[in-house]
Motif scaffolding. Structure first.
Motif, PDB file in Angstrom:
ATOM      1  N   MET A  69       0.799  -1.245  -0.003  1.00  0.00           N
ATOM      2  CA  MET A  69       0.006   0.051   0.014  1.00  0.00           C
ATOM      3  C   MET A  69       0.856   1.102  -0.177  1.00  0.00           C
ATOM      4  SD  MET A  69      -0.830  -0.228   3.819  1.00  0.00           S
ATOM      5  CE  MET A  69      -0.221  -1.699   4.744  1.00  0.00           C
ATOM      6  N   PRO A  70       0.239   2.466  -0.691  1.00  0.00           N
ATOM      7  CA  PRO A  70       1.192   3.566  -0.302  1.00  0.00           C
ATOM      8  C   PRO A  70       1.204   4.009   1.160  1.00  0.00           C
ATOM      9  CG  PRO A  70      -0.782   4.006  -1.667  1.00  0.00           C
ATOM     10  CD  PRO A  70      -1.067   2.585  -0.916  1.00  0.00           C
ATOM     11  N   CYS A  71       2.576   4.174   1.399  1.00  0.00           N
ATOM     12  CA  CYS A  71       3.292   4.375   2.879  1.00  0.00           C
ATOM     13  C   CYS A  71       4.115   5.478   2.893  1.00  0.00           C
ATOM     14  CB  CYS A  71       3.891   3.142   3.323  1.00  0.00           C
ATOM     15  SG  CYS A  71       3.019   1.681   3.504  1.00  0.00           S
ATOM     16  N   ALA A  72       3.973   6.314   3.911  1.00  0.00           N
ATOM     17  CA  ALA A  72       4.913   7.325   4.238  1.00  0.00           C
ATOM     18  C   ALA A  72       6.512   6.831   4.035  1.00  0.00           C
ATOM     19  CB  ALA A  72       4.607   7.928   5.656  1.00  0.00           C
ATOM     20  N   PRO A  73       7.378   7.693   3.784  1.00  0.00           N
ATOM     21  CA  PRO A  73       8.649   7.233   3.549  1.00  0.00           C
ATOM     22  C   PRO A  73       9.536   6.648   4.656  1.00  0.00           C
ATOM     23  CG  PRO A  73       8.644   9.280   3.010  1.00  0.00           C
ATOM     24  CD  PRO A  73       7.058   8.840   3.238  1.00  0.00           C
ATOM     25  N   GLU A  74       8.963   7.011   5.910  1.00  0.00           N
ATOM     26  CA  GLU A  74       9.719   6.759   7.098  1.00  0.00           C
ATOM     27  C   GLU A  74       8.714   5.781   7.996  1.00  0.00           C
ATOM     28  OE1 GLU A  74      12.100  10.165   8.783  1.00  0.00           O
ATOM     29  OE2 GLU A  74      11.208  11.121   7.162  1.00  0.00           O
ATOM     30  N   PRO A  75       9.447   5.220   9.043  1.00  0.00           N
ATOM     31  CA  PRO A  75       8.268   4.429   9.904  1.00  0.00           C
ATOM     32  C   PRO A  75       7.647   5.366  10.697  1.00  0.00           C
ATOM     33  CG  PRO A  75      10.732   3.319   9.806  1.00  0.00           C
ATOM     34  CD  PRO A  75      10.693   4.781   9.240  1.00  0.00           C
ATOM     35  N   PRO A  76       6.351   5.303  11.101  1.00  0.00           N
ATOM     36  CA  PRO A  76       5.343   6.106  11.674  1.00  0.00           C
ATOM     37  C   PRO A  76       6.241   6.340  13.442  1.00  0.00           C
ATOM     38  CG  PRO A  76       4.448   3.962  11.594  1.00  0.00           C
ATOM     39  CD  PRO A  76       5.622   3.951  10.385  1.00  0.00           C
ATOM     40  N   GLN A  77       6.794   5.224  13.915  1.00  0.00           N
ATOM     41  CA  GLN A  77       7.343   5.287  15.157  1.00  0.00           C
ATOM     42  C   GLN A  77       8.519   6.202  15.165  1.00  0.00           C
ATOM     43  OE1 GLN A  77       5.743   3.947  17.924  1.00  0.00           O
ATOM     44  NE2 GLN A  77       6.927   5.703  18.665  1.00  0.00           N
ATOM     45  N   ASP A  78       9.484   6.318  14.070  1.00  0.00           N
ATOM     46  CA  ASP A  78      10.406   7.063  13.935  1.00  0.00           C
ATOM     47  C   ASP A  78       9.896   8.635  13.693  1.00  0.00           C
ATOM     48  OD1 ASP A  78      11.947   4.791  13.829  1.00  0.00           O
ATOM     49  OD2 ASP A  78      12.707   5.313  12.121  1.00  0.00           O
ATOM     50  N   MET A  79       8.873   8.882  12.842  1.00  0.00           N
ATOM     51  CA  MET A  79       8.383  10.115  12.831  1.00  0.00           C
ATOM     52  C   MET A  79       7.812  10.585  14.214  1.00  0.00           C
ATOM     53  SD  MET A  79       6.747  10.439   9.014  1.00  0.00           S
ATOM     54  CE  MET A  79       5.440   8.889   9.380  1.00  0.00           C
ATOM     55  N   LEU A  80       7.050   9.769  14.911  1.00  0.00           N
ATOM     56  CA  LEU A  80       6.461  10.281  16.007  1.00  0.00           C
ATOM     57  C   LEU A  80       7.554  10.506  17.231  1.00  0.00           C
ATOM     58  CD1 LEU A  80       4.002  10.924  17.772  1.00  0.00           C
ATOM     59  CD2 LEU A  80       3.696   8.470  18.307  1.00  0.00           C
ATOM     60  N   SER A  81       8.614   9.676  17.132  1.00  0.00           N
ATOM     61  CA  SER A  81       9.719   9.962  18.023  1.00  0.00           C
ATOM     62  C   SER A  81      10.334  11.445  17.834  1.00  0.00           C
ATOM     63  CB  SER A  81      10.879   8.930  17.840  1.00  0.00           C
ATOM     64  OG  SER A  81      10.499   7.723  18.334  1.00  0.00           O
ATOM     65  N   GLU A  82      10.555  11.817  16.455  1.00  0.00           N
ATOM     66  CA  GLU A  82      10.896  13.005  16.351  1.00  0.00           C
ATOM     67  C   GLU A  82      10.105  14.052  16.694  1.00  0.00           C
ATOM     68  OE1 GLU A  82      12.735  13.385  12.242  1.00  0.00           O
ATOM     69  OE2 GLU A  82      12.602  15.571  12.290  1.00  0.00           O
ATOM     70  N   ILE A  83       8.930  13.913  16.649  1.00  0.00           N
ATOM     71  CA  ILE A  83       7.818  14.916  17.214  1.00  0.00           C
ATOM     72  C   ILE A  83       8.111  15.316  18.514  1.00  0.00           C
ATOM     73  CG2 ILE A  83       5.629  15.585  17.271  1.00  0.00           C
ATOM     74  CD1 ILE A  83       5.032  14.306  14.543  1.00  0.00           C
ATOM     75  N   ASN A  84       8.040  14.017  19.087  1.00  0.00           N
ATOM     76  CA  ASN A  84       7.999  13.933  20.716  1.00  0.00           C
ATOM     77  C   ASN A  84       9.513  14.563  21.304  1.00  0.00           C
ATOM     78  OD1 ASN A  84       5.631  12.986  21.838  1.00  0.00           O
ATOM     79  ND2 ASN A  84       6.091  10.916  21.012  1.00  0.00           N
ATOM     80  N   ARG A  85      10.559  14.232  20.297  1.00  0.00           N
ATOM     81  CA  ARG A  85      11.895  15.149  20.698  1.00  0.00           C
ATOM     82  C   ARG A  85      11.704  16.419  20.736  1.00  0.00           C
ATOM     83  NH1 ARG A  85      14.165  10.958  17.917  1.00  0.00           N
ATOM     84  NH2 ARG A  85      14.438  12.106  16.204  1.00  0.00           N
ATOM     85  N   THR A  86      10.953  16.880  19.558  1.00  0.00           N
ATOM     86  CA  THR A  86      10.815  18.208  19.579  1.00  0.00           C
ATOM     87  C   THR A  86       9.941  18.932  20.613  1.00  0.00           C
ATOM     88  OG1 THR A  86      10.811  18.088  16.924  1.00  0.00           O
ATOM     89  CG2 THR A  86       9.838  20.119  18.170  1.00  0.00           C
ATOM     90  N   ILE A  87       9.001  18.351  21.141  1.00  0.00           N
ATOM     91  CA  ILE A  87       8.227  18.785  22.103  1.00  0.00           C
ATOM     92  C   ILE A  87       9.128  18.739  23.675  1.00  0.00           C
ATOM     93  CG2 ILE A  87       6.114  18.285  23.713  1.00  0.00           C
ATOM     94  CD1 ILE A  87       4.960  17.170  21.273  1.00  0.00           C
ATOM     95  N   ASP A  88      10.026  17.655  23.632  1.00  0.00           N
ATOM     96  CA  ASP A  88      10.594  17.632  25.018  1.00  0.00           C
ATOM     97  C   ASP A  88      11.914  18.859  25.026  1.00  0.00           C
ATOM     98  OD1 ASP A  88       9.419  15.573  25.469  1.00  0.00           O
ATOM     99  OD2 ASP A  88      10.922  14.083  25.077  1.00  0.00           O
ATOM    100  N   SER A  89      12.126  19.367  23.658  1.00  0.00           N
ATOM    101  CA  SER A  89      13.190  20.432  23.859  1.00  0.00           C
ATOM    102  C   SER A  89      12.688  21.655  23.861  1.00  0.00           C
ATOM    103  CB  SER A  89      14.026  20.263  22.682  1.00  0.00           C
ATOM    104  OG  SER A  89      13.248  20.529  21.249  1.00  0.00           O
ATOM    105  N   MET A  90      11.324  21.966  23.874  1.00  0.00           N
ATOM    106  CA  MET A  90      10.799  23.402  24.086  1.00  0.00           C
ATOM    107  C   MET A  90      10.941  23.756  25.337  1.00  0.00           C
ATOM    108  SD  MET A  90       6.788  22.921  22.283  1.00  0.00           S
ATOM    109  CE  MET A  90       6.581  22.811  20.450  1.00  0.00           C
ATOM    110  N   LYS A  91      10.781  25.056  25.331  1.00  0.00           N
ATOM    111  CA  LYS A  91      11.005  25.807  26.591  1.00  0.00           C
ATOM    112  C   LYS A  91       9.576  26.539  27.109  1.00  0.00           C
ATOM    113  CE  LYS A  91      15.646  26.985  25.573  1.00  0.00           C
ATOM    114  NZ  LYS A  91      16.447  28.036  24.738  1.00  0.00           N
ATOM    115  N   THR A  92       8.603  26.044  26.899  1.00  0.00           N
ATOM    116  CA  THR A  92       7.299  26.728  27.045  1.00  0.00           C
ATOM    117  C   THR A  92       6.391  25.451  27.521  1.00  0.00           C
ATOM    118  OG1 THR A  92       7.399  27.880  24.994  1.00  0.00           O
ATOM    119  CG2 THR A  92       5.492  28.203  26.073  1.00  0.00           C
ATOM    120  N   PRO A  93       6.232  25.310  29.035  1.00  0.00           N
ATOM    121  CA  PRO A  93       5.582  24.424  29.426  1.00  0.00           C
ATOM    122  C   PRO A  93       4.122  24.111  28.924  1.00  0.00           C
ATOM    123  CG  PRO A  93       6.797  25.558  31.158  1.00  0.00           C
ATOM    124  CD  PRO A  93       6.926  26.133  29.762  1.00  0.00           C
TER     125      PRO A  93
END
Lengths: 336, 336, 336, 336, 336, 336
Positions: free
Chosen positions: D101-125
């Motif tokens: 089936m058509p799939c995003a080019p990166e595994p979803p877990q990797d993509m979600l991890s990158e998003i979560n790391r971005t949230i973790d690095s924010m300075k605005t609780p």
């Protein structure tokens, strides 16, 4: 009309004698109880407040031309004319109205005659009958009504000027598109704007004071349909020509946003719409060119939604550019 | 009307006797030179091709109801009825036309009577005179014309149904906005769509075959203005009421893109536009709800430019959701 | 409220005693270091600048009504009132606020009671629960908030006035369209504009000073959806009713250009949109009629994008035109 | 995943063993009363109808992947697979879903991890709290939801793909416009489309079957505002950040005609709108380029309202035109 | 540049020495026949009328910077500077033009060098040839032309500033969308607005006096196509790159209503349009934020058709709201 | 051209000899390895598939006319001609191309001569120089290119036909508006559409196969500006005339939505736009009238967004209606 001073050239202590247009006129009562006339008189160069200290004189009609004799004075820092004598023009006066107000370039009676000759030469009695009734319903208003309050043909007899302009354009293009029915196009050209005599109120100088209730609540397109039907009834005409002419009137603005609930649905109706647009735009653009220097852009023209450019057309016929500019402007102004 | 089989339930060898609507009918000549009738008859459940092998019978009128007796046969894989007898309905037949075609829910004569009573109770003789002439100009068409070819009130007597719907809505809201002139609003409600009797062609079953030339080239709004003026002339009415009613007719679609070259310019004209829109939309949406299952979205409705949702409204009145669904649907269908 | 002089009738040396509305008020320090009050006070006829030379008096609240006694003086060519005494109104004062500011024609408590009785008579506990929470979230603001800064129902308690207007219109048309769910329509009528109490800031006189950040960044439609969801959460309501009410709130302006990202997608939502439009337009047009002479056109009304005509309706009931004009105007003004 | 035959290459009598995607599956009853499974299975090259003559096997879930063994037969001129064995994939199977089936080019877990790391690095609780709640409210759907039914990112995990695309674009441009608040822009990028998990219904293969009632009646922008408010309530966040994020969600389509009742009203909201548009358009255009030959124009792309051109870019790097064409195409296809 | 008084701080009898920008300058003849200079000089804080009573000095060029020494006087109630000495700046003067007029934040020579380095590093000789010719055709105007008369980058060297802004944004996003042809996008970024040097007339201070005839009658998009074709002719480049670059120029405003008769029809053209829009909007919004207090809304910005909000972003990083406000504003202003 | 059978009248076993137009032609290889020609040949009444079993004959050029002799056969139920001989027409053949394809009503050489005579009689050498270069750049394509793929003047030499139509209309109206510069208007009429020879690809029969890349990415207006500039460079013309002519080309569609990024900004440009519109519409409407029966409405014409009516014009000149219908139709068809 004998030579006379322009309003713009008046100054204190000048004695004026000549013809002027009545912009407004009313009888007032002064603080000491005496009656006098307060008038605003004008020519195409400007206007001046005038007083006539004679309680027995009735105010002349707005939009009429009068002959006055008076002396220019200054009052509270503004010029004012004290009128000594005032009378209506007589047959021998040869008044040139075009010095007093914007006028169509041809006399209204000549223009109406050309229209009537066109009707006489038609081969379709149904259309002839309707058109003659419609012109008769307009009465004297045809002689002086403008085609609009502003924008295009806003001049004395402008309605006849525009009607004839569309009619002449129709005659010019008919040989190029011979499948068109000539009489139908001519009839549309003559009839399309006649309800403007009901849409707004104009004085005899072609000055529009306001729109009528009929003009605001219906507009000249819708009213025009009822006018065509009434004219057909009076002329005992029935059948498809009535419907076709009604459609040409209601569709001549081309689209809903411009006031036409139907687009032109046969070729003669489309051609009428195009020629009406052409004649109005050319008249308006000619006016803008006249007041825009060569090589310059006009201010934004709201009715056209754009600025216009007056082309320099330099080096025309081998003359140097500087000479050409002056010549072109002169020639241009003399053309019209 | 006695109980009869529906067209949808017919099958080979069934003998049918009952009333059907004539969708089309013509006399043809068979290959052996004999004449016969070819008909398409229908009720609200479907239609069937029929033959009557009798060259002496004239074809009945399209849109009329006839009583037939015949036998269902199969020809080339499709059902066909061989008609043995055919006659027009008589006074004692009590035909229920609503089983044969979409019909307004009330008899046209009752609806027209309600409209006439409203006119009689008005206090404005000018409006009474115009309205009576307009109704008279419509003649018998009023009894069966629909309000549209599709979309809303596309049913026998739909024009009366819609006219009365707007009139009743006007009566309902008048007490809330007492500054409105009641007679003017009532007159607008009655007059606004009457020119639809000229705009398109309908048979007596309320089926629209086409738009007329007048309908296409002018439309019922523009034609309506001419109709109001003609009615006023016949009724010897002059003055502002004629203009006000003309404006209400021309402005009742609200804006240029919907066919009105003028927006409604006084409160009664605006209210007429709003109520016309309301009655048409409610009628159309009711139809969409009827054919959309509870809890589902309709296909896109082009005239509304959107899909509609049929709310589930579950747990209404304490009933469980499943029961409510069934009940609601039943109740809903029974309501109408 | 006892009889008192209007602000428009004040002149130098007049002694005034009466109730006025506080348009603005602040304590200032004079050049000699003394403190004093600078106020602008008004009634519906105008406003006047006032001074109270008493440094101990705190400025009254903007939008409140106070009773003042003072003397009118002239300062730099403009009238000014020197206030001698000032106090808040007491229970026995019977202040008639409608003389001091535009007010809804019925007392807010009466209007709210009618709304509450409607809720009580509903048969849908889900909607009752949500509506009661929503009204409670609005708190006292409901008593005095207008429905808009300008345009329609821009008056003290105008929000209640408009809400009740839509609700009453809903009751009026429900019998005509029985397939509508009455409680759903009633709930939409009550809920649709309540988030206006968050959209802008109003003083207690119904005067809007500005839009809130929430009002500018989200608007009352989007905020209204969140408000319905929050009210449902507090009332422990789940299921389709929450979604239906949210949709009615977000779609009640009808189309994207008017602020609704979704068109009304079921009949009750469409009807709410139509009645909201009707009640707002009728209120606005009534105001325009009041300030436009009979037989005349208004200036262009920007919110409606048109000029309005105040019909003459002459020869009404057999009276002559001149009398009718006067009578009609009087009657009209007395109606409201 | 071990090598397997593609569906497009199947022919009669071939024995197939491998993983396929379940497009549809149901248990049916044959004419002799026996139960069997009727399935449509597919990979990215096509689909095939399959039968499993075993009444004891339950139909697999639509959108899931199964391993099958069977034989291809021909029935009524079309290929059909008779399935002998069928099981769910196990941990050791290493299924490559992108072949099915058509799939995003990166595994979803990797993509979600990158998003979560971005949230973790924010300075605005405040923003961290809201975002974590919102992601948690989406649950597992995030792993497979596409970003749209068609048009752009219509692929398994397309929602994550698009979300991350906007986030990465935000990181790329932030250094160029340092006056922007980085955390606010990042938060908008992450939150703006999350309500798509409510707007439509997708199976685990990223295939959208329909829009939900919530999606049709409110849309993901309006629902998104309620979702932000609910997340803020759960995270105990109040104050301006909630309002700013709500505004970014409601305004990210830029204008009313595209679904946003408010335009972006601060720079971060405008940037979010621009980057959302950029990422969607680039993804869509990349797809069009892939299926349009070099040097040719595509068919009209309705969502873009234009045809696209696939540039030839010949003579690139000194290679002759013919070679370049071939190379460019290959390189292009290999790039992605 | 040494410290000097700002124009806003000048008062009667102050002696001024420093650099000022020439807004206008002409030699006039006084009533006694003597010649003198009349100038308007300015810095970014305001302007002042100046006289130099020396008939031998020629007027400096509009848009140039001069060093003056003079004394402030008062004449008819307004300040006026009597200039004693005036000279052009010399190499050792280190004039800081950004104190005298709005300037791009980087020196034009640096910006142009960065653009030239980008061209040098391209791998497409066709594009390199065209770009070098185009830059050469712009000549010195590139050093000081703004990107617009108002709205965005209306500052000295604003055209280079905007060109470089789009180019840097292109570099930033290229890694995210690797299917894009980098050199084509870079070339579009550099070329898209260069015809603005023909579209309007700017003095060396970046002040636009008017649009040219070419600018009004064709516009910089249409002229830009002719410019690309002329540059390609000079550089002996033929083939598809010329057409692609012409298309990028004509389509970079995205749609007909914004001046592009074609929409972007390949991905690099679309990306150029998006980045041009982004860089212009960010520059304009940054300006609006600078002059709008934190927590407030701007006036309506006509070019954006909306008001903007300057977010408060309080409680950032644990500081109290009041402190944060002050800090944020300071930090913000210092950033730029 | 000698009398020949029409394609529509062909039947099995008929022997045909005559001229036909080549719609398509290619050499193919049969299953036994022999080569043959497969052709589609046509006249204005239809087309027929043809085979020539001679491997030595090269396929004729698409759009060319050939003389064939052959026999009509039936193959798989469809007619097919077996060609025995085939040759190109010679000088003595007097082929009447208008029987084979839609053609302009005048020979292209005559039309071009009239255009050239107009150029020769101009008094403006700058415009003469540019026009002669432009015509020369078009080369032979002028002889056969149509003005459009569909809609108007979609016929052999239709581009010349339309160009001359606009030029003649210009000559017709110039006397009515003498302030217009005649040579400028004539030049615009001749130049405005010449870039259509680049915009699309036509065979010599005036059949458009596709748009070119230049046509799709730039369009004939934008390309026309570059063409005027190139022609001016070759003719050594500089100055305002180049700019004016460029503007007339870019503005001749009148508004952005129709492809003109600038509206016409001087009267000659506006007149060109109006006459271009007129000539295109009249040509299109004439075609619709030809295929719509008298008294009927056409289907909806998409390019005009309306249906057209073919007026009945009955009782014309005293003939009865029925006769008039027949006569009018005949006369009409004979006219053209």
């Amino acid at each position: 009309m004998m030579q006379q001073l322009t309003v713009a050239s008046l100054a204190r202590d000048i004695k004026f004698e000549g013809f002027l247009l009545v912009r407004s006129a009313e009888q007032r009562t002064s603080s000491n109880g005496g009656k006098y006339l307060d008038l605003t008189l004008c020519d195409t160069t400007g206007d001046i407040n005038c007083k006539m200290w004679d309680g027995t004189v009735q105010p002349p009609k707005q939009g009429s031309i009068i002959k006055v004799r008076g002396t220019v004075q200054e009052y509270n820092g503004r010029l004012q004319m004290r009128i000594e004598r005032m009378r209506n023009p007589g047959p021998g006066d040869n008044v040139d109205a075009s010095q007093l107000m914007p006028c169509a370039p041809e006399p209204p009676q000549d223009m109406l005659s050309e229209i009537n000759r066109t009707i006489d030469s038609m081969k379709t009695p149904e259309l002839q009958g309707i058109l003659r009734e419609m012109l008769s319903m307009c009465g004297d208003k045809l002689m002086y009504y403008p085609a609009a309050q502003r924008v295009h043909h806003a001049e004395r007899s402008g309605l006849l000027h525009h009607t004839l302009g569309v009619l002449r354009a129709a005659e010019a293009v008919l040989p190029l598109y011979p499948f068109l029915n000539g009489d139908l196009l001519r009839a549309g050209a003559i009839a399309h704007d006649l309800s403007k005599t009901v849409e707004f109120l104009s004085d005899e100088a072609g000055n529009v004071s306001d729109y009528s209730a009929e003009g605001q609540l219906l507009g000249h397109l819708v009213h025009g349909v009822a006018q065509v039907k009434e004219a057909a009834r009076r002329a005992n005409v029935e059948g498809e020509y009535v419907l076709l002419l009604c459609h040409m009137v209601i569709s001549h603005h081309g689209q809903p946003d411009h006031g036409s609930p139907r687009p032109p649905m046969f070729p003669e109706a489309e051609m009428l719409h195009l020629l009406d647009d052409m004649d109005a735009k050319m008249n308006e653009m000619e006016g803008v060119m006249r007041r825009t220097p060569v090589g310059a852009f006009s201010e934004k023209i709201w009715s056209l939604d754009r600025r216009l450019y007056h082309p320099r057309l330099d080096a025309y016929d081998g003359i140097t550019s500087a000479e050409a500019d002056a010549d072109a402007r002169d020639a241009y102004m003399g053309l019209l």
